[in-house]
Each structure stands twice: as C-alpha cells, then as structure tokens.
Design a protein around this motif. Structure first.
Motif, PDB file in Angstrom:
ATOM      1  N   UNK A  75      37.167  31.925  45.731  1.00  0.00           N
ATOM      2  CA  UNK A  75      37.130  31.859  44.119  1.00  0.00           C
ATOM      3  C   UNK A  75      36.767  33.426  43.457  1.00  0.00           C
ATOM      4  N   UNK A  76      35.772  34.049  44.296  1.00  0.00           N
ATOM      5  CA  UNK A  76      35.321  35.228  43.736  1.00  0.00           C
ATOM      6  C   UNK A  76      36.433  36.412  43.995  1.00  0.00           C
ATOM      7  N   UNK A  77      37.097  36.289  45.163  1.00  0.00           N
ATOM      8  CA  UNK A  77      38.314  36.988  45.233  1.00  0.00           C
ATOM      9  C   UNK A  77      39.332  36.888  44.443  1.00  0.00           C
ATOM     10  N   UNK A  78      39.650  35.547  43.892  1.00  0.00           N
ATOM     11  CA  UNK A  78      40.689  35.291  42.990  1.00  0.00           C
ATOM     12  C   UNK A  78      40.143  35.934  41.828  1.00  0.00           C
ATOM     13  N   UNK A  79      38.811  35.612  41.265  1.00  0.00           N
ATOM     14  CA  UNK A  79      38.313  36.129  40.026  1.00  0.00           C
ATOM     15  C   UNK A  79      38.729  37.885  40.019  1.00  0.00           C
ATOM     16  N   UNK A  80      38.544  38.295  41.252  1.00  0.00           N
ATOM     17  CA  UNK A  80      38.459  39.760  41.133  1.00  0.00           C
ATOM     18  C   UNK A  80      39.916  40.303  41.227  1.00  0.00           C
ATOM     19  N   UNK A  81      41.168  39.566  41.328  1.00  0.00           N
ATOM     20  CA  UNK A  81      42.268  39.789  41.003  1.00  0.00           C
ATOM     21  C   UNK A  81      43.398  39.219  42.250  1.00  0.00           C
ATOM     22  N   UNK A  82      42.393  38.602  43.172  1.00  0.00           N
ATOM     23  CA  UNK A  82      43.088  38.147  44.341  1.00  0.00           C
ATOM     24  C   UNK A  82      44.308  38.563  45.082  1.00  0.00           C
ATOM     25  N   UNK A  83      45.514  37.894  45.251  1.00  0.00           N
ATOM     26  CA  UNK A  83      46.611  38.942  45.857  1.00  0.00           C
ATOM     27  C   UNK A  83      47.188  39.709  44.918  1.00  0.00           C
ATOM     28  N   UNK A  91      35.624  43.582  46.788  1.00  0.00           N
ATOM     29  CA  UNK A  91      36.037  43.055  47.848  1.00  0.00           C
ATOM     30  C   UNK A  91      35.388  43.192  49.258  1.00  0.00           C
ATOM     31  N   UNK A  92      34.897  44.632  49.391  1.00  0.00           N
ATOM     32  CA  UNK A  92      34.356  44.923  50.374  1.00  0.00           C
ATOM     33  C   UNK A  92      32.744  44.083  50.382  1.00  0.00           C
ATOM     34  N   UNK A  93      32.243  43.740  49.465  1.00  0.00           N
ATOM     35  CA  UNK A  93      31.097  43.158  49.488  1.00  0.00           C
ATOM     36  C   UNK A  93      31.136  41.838  50.068  1.00  0.00           C
ATOM     37  N   UNK A  94      32.155  40.995  49.679  1.00  0.00           N
ATOM     38  CA  UNK A  94      32.725  39.879  50.201  1.00  0.00           C
ATOM     39  C   UNK A  94      32.872  39.679  51.343  1.00  0.00           C
TER      40      UNK A  94
END
Length: 143
Positions: A75-83, A91-94
């Motif tokens: 969900x966090x990756x998608x909120x950041x812009x995902x694909x 993304x590096x933090x996650x």
C-alpha cells in the motif's frame, strides 16, 4: 470478455483479469474493498471492467506479495506511485526494512534447520517409545 473501446482502452472482465494475472477473483474484489486496486467502472449491466492500468497494478501487487511484502508495505509503495515509479529514496526505506525482515527470517530458518536436523538425527525410527521430535515440539510434555 475482452473488448477494445473506441479510445483503444482494453476492457477486461474480472474473470479474464483473474486468468491473466493468476489472482483469484475473490482476492481481486478484496483488493478493491481495501482500496489497493481502484474500483473499476461497470458496464450498464453492472459487470466490472478493467483496463491496462488495473492489470498492471494487480501484477505489481502479486509480484510484491510473491516477494513477501506485506499489504501495508505494498500500500505504501502504491501510494508513492507504485509501478509508475515512486521516488527512489522513499522506496529504499521500505525495501531496506523488508530486507531486514527477510534476513531475520533466514537467520531464524537456519536455526530451525539446525535444531530439526539434530532432533531428527536422534530419532530411532520408532525403535524406542520416546520421540525426540515430539519432545522438542511439546515443551509441556512430561518425560
């Protein structure tokens, strides 16, 4: 049911999306309910229709799950812009946190492998009434 609209957008039924992605229909609906996959438009008869964007997001979610990311991490990756490409630092933090979890699991699995190998080696294949494997699993067992 796959059709191409006049705008060139692909309309894919939920069943077809399930086949294409390898994700169960109920899981697709679940991702919609928890807002990880956008609610798709519906036809006049009420059928969900999906396009390339939803297919890509679902593939992203599936691959992320295959790599062990939690739903919250995805969900966090998608909120950041995902694909569509999120800022690399975020993304590096996650990914760094996920890597730490993977390494911890690998360490725990290595310890488990050692304990199981030692316990199985003590096993006499039923020649004695006591079972070392059960002894390890049942901490409250009276010897």
């Amino acid at each position: 049911m796959r059709t191409i609209t006049s705008s060139g957008a692909e309309n894919i039924s939920i069943g077809e999306l399930s086949k294409l992605s390898g994700v169960n229909i109920e899981t697709i609906r679940y991702y919609e309910r928890i807002k990880m996959l956008p609610t798709p438009p519906r036809t006049a008869s009420g059928r969900r229709v999906y396009g390339p964007a939803e297919k890509r997001i679902l593939a992203f979610i599936r691959r992320s799950r295959d790599l062990g990311f939690t739903l919250e991490e995805i969900r966090a990756l998608l909120a950041l812009g995902g694909p569509e490409r999120a800022p690399c630092a975020d993304v590096h933090k996650i990914a760094t946190a996920h890597l730490a979890n993977v390494r911890k699991k690998l360490s725990d699995l290595a310890k488990l492998e050692t304990i199981l190998a030692e316990t199985v080696a003590q096993c006499s294949n039923g020649a004695t009434p006591d079972c070392p494997v059960l002894d390890v699993l049942d901490a409250g067992r009276q010897s």
